[in-house]
Design a protein around this motif. Sequence first.
Motif, short mmCIF file in Angstrom:
data_model
loop_
_atom_site.label_atom_id
_atom_site.label_comp_id
_atom_site.label_asym_id
_atom_site.label_seq_id
_atom_site.Cartn_x
_atom_site.Cartn_y
_atom_site.Cartn_z
N HIS A 1 0.83 -1.21 0.00
CA HIS A 1 0.00 0.00 0.00
C HIS A 1 0.86 1.26 0.00
O HIS A 1 0.48 2.29 0.57
CB HIS A 1 -0.95 -0.01 1.21
N THR A 2 2.02 1.17 -0.64
CA THR A 2 2.95 2.30 -0.71
C THR A 2 3.70 2.23 -2.04
O THR A 2 3.72 1.19 -2.70
CB THR A 2 4.00 2.23 0.42
N LYS A 3 4.35 3.31 -2.39
CA LYS A 3 5.19 3.32 -3.59
C LYS A 3 6.65 3.21 -3.13
O LYS A 3 7.33 4.20 -2.90
CB LYS A 3 4.96 4.61 -4.39
N THR A 4 7.10 1.96 -2.99
CA THR A 4 8.40 1.73 -2.35
C THR A 4 9.34 0.84 -3.15
O THR A 4 10.46 0.57 -2.72
CB THR A 4 8.20 1.10 -0.96
N PHE A 5 8.91 0.35 -4.31
CA PHE A 5 9.71 -0.64 -5.05
C PHE A 5 11.10 -0.08 -5.39
O PHE A 5 12.12 -0.76 -5.18
CB PHE A 5 8.98 -1.06 -6.33
N ALA A 6 11.14 1.14 -5.89
CA ALA A 6 12.43 1.73 -6.28
C ALA A 6 13.33 1.93 -5.05
O ALA A 6 14.56 1.76 -5.14
CB ALA A 6 12.20 3.07 -6.99
#
Length: 384
Positions: free
Chosen positions: A136-141
């Motif tokens: 539920h976050t934008k954390t892949f990078a």
Amino acid sequence: MMTPTVNGKEVTVGPPLWLLAEVTYACPLHCVFCYNPVDYTQHGPELSTQEWIKVLRDARAAGSVQCGFSGGEPLVRDDLEELVAEAHKLGFYTNLLTSGIGFTAERAKALKEAGLDHVQLSFQDSTRELNDFLSHTKTFALKQRAAELIQANGWPMVLNCVIHRLNIDYIDKIIELAVDLGAEYLELANSQYYSWAQLNREGLMPSREQLQRAERVTNEYREKLGDKLRIFFVVPDYYETRPKKCMNGWGNIFLTITPDGSALPCHTAKMIKHLDFPNVKDMTVKDIWYESESFNHYRGDAWMKEPCSTCPEKEKDLGGCRCQALMLTGDAANADPVCDKSEHHQVVLDAVAFAQVPDVKRVEVKPLVFRDPINSRKLSTISE
């Protein structure tokens, strides 16, 4: 070694070799399979730096040799480097279990200088889209950058990915991501259904066909990659007919200290409400480990009920998981219902049967509940 008397029988108890320091429940991610308590917002304030240092010293004096810093996300605490340095000075082998969020070049350098031995980095999936959805976050990078920093600082590259219904069909891509990142070890840990994962079990449990394919693909990659990448595949309990020897036995080698100082024999044991788990603010680690009623309660086998008490296999699994027994049968002293000798085994069979139903044919699909403070407070109110 000490030999306390438990339920009328002497039990040999060794030291708490493995200390898990859950330094915070704060976390930037909102994973649907998180093992932190659902009611984590209702727990007391976190231990201070000096209180954690006392815990480390106490645990080392009691015989602990390995310390894992976990959470939540341990990097949320700005004193983590100080705690790692103290653990290193005391002679612990130190391990950081992290999502990688907050793992900047500056903090990596400081942790290396503090003596951190090992970093385990978690990914939710091999793709940006599903990784970010599941957390539920934008954390892949950010996780990719953390992997680069781990390598740049000379730590072993250890990746962990929780496997479940939503990502198990992409297990080949997850393994390939581990190879691309230069991982030496990859743990494919099928979700264990406690806490938030238990809430979301219907949406997370894979079908038998999915699981068999994943095992086949994993074995193919093991053969193909050899020593280049060591892959550990942890099978979910529900698909077994005998339970695991949970934590290698209750109060045997594993000690968890929660953010508020509660001492537990495993990370989910606080759900067993009839046990009064001690706090490191009130007792030394040594006294907690050897003398407290809660740690002695399920040691040995005198506490066992049938079918465990007369089972010839009881030494192999010690009756399985006390928390799973409580969740699925209502009594922590019952046999783990994963065991097909348990009178409650049908509960597990029903869950497995539901997992075989394709998503498109399910009459009612429960939405996933993400781990966040709002949901924690809401669910805590409902359970009161």
